[in-house]
Design an enzyme around this catalytic site. Sequence first.
Site: not given
Length: 300
Positions: A45, A130, A181, A232
């Site tokens: 990520e 996040n 997100n 995302d």
Amino acid sequence: MKPFSPSLLLFCSALILLTLLSCTQEFDPTAGEPEVVTEGFQFTEGPYWHSDGYLLFSDIPANRIYKWTPGNPESEVFLEPSGNSNGIDARPDGTLLLAQHAGMVSEVTDSLTTTPIASEYNGMRLNSPNDLTVRSDGLIYFTDPTFGVSDEEQELDFAGVYRINSDGSVELLYDRFRLPNGIAFSPDESYLYINDSDTGQILRFEVLDNGNIENPEPFANVGALAEMGGSDGMVTDTDGRLYTTGPNGLIIYDRDRNVIKRIPFDHQITNLAWGGDELRELYVTSPSAIYRIPMNTQGW
């Protein structure tokens, strides 16, 4: 007056047709297909291109940040432990910032240790920071869903979007997402895009000079969270196009919400970052590998 010849009329008609076709064809921002540049991870990520010419990215369950340098198929450990970091960005002075599933936003010191700069709101533990983005004046914006916090540890009964002010205070900006997100500014910083992984909705907020956001309006919906992931990571390019991951791969929108292109992947993709020479490469994280896509446009 001499009449037009049939051949001249045919030439003029063809020229008009070609002009009309060129005006209606959408510009393709991509210049090639995705290629794997490094692989063998658990769940990557938060890619971030460092100005020194390398890519940083998080491997959340491994509790590490990796460093990949172009030309090398292997990546090296840059920071461990990382606080189960996800999003990575930097202050205007280059200081690295991490959104950590361990419940905080931290900065990385010169000695590669982490110092928390936000860990609670109104005296209660943050859920699971996040992703984050930094305005050019240093204001830090981050999302705080519940992906990485247990029921026993969770103290807030909502998932919020926050700003870290210049004095270090943490301010709640929006609390109506289920799982906020991805977060990204437009290139002129007049808009802030934020998505909801649960519903797939992307909202566009107007950004005021004082850093507040207002007038959220639906921009797009990529589909609800599914086996192949969901809404995302997001980035924008210098022309204002929005790039977002979704349950069906990478989706590119123009500023008027029209889909320009879809790039399918046969597995989940998680986040995006501009990189390479002149920021003309798009890096895409997936659970086990990092992809690079050559681009016809430029990031910022």
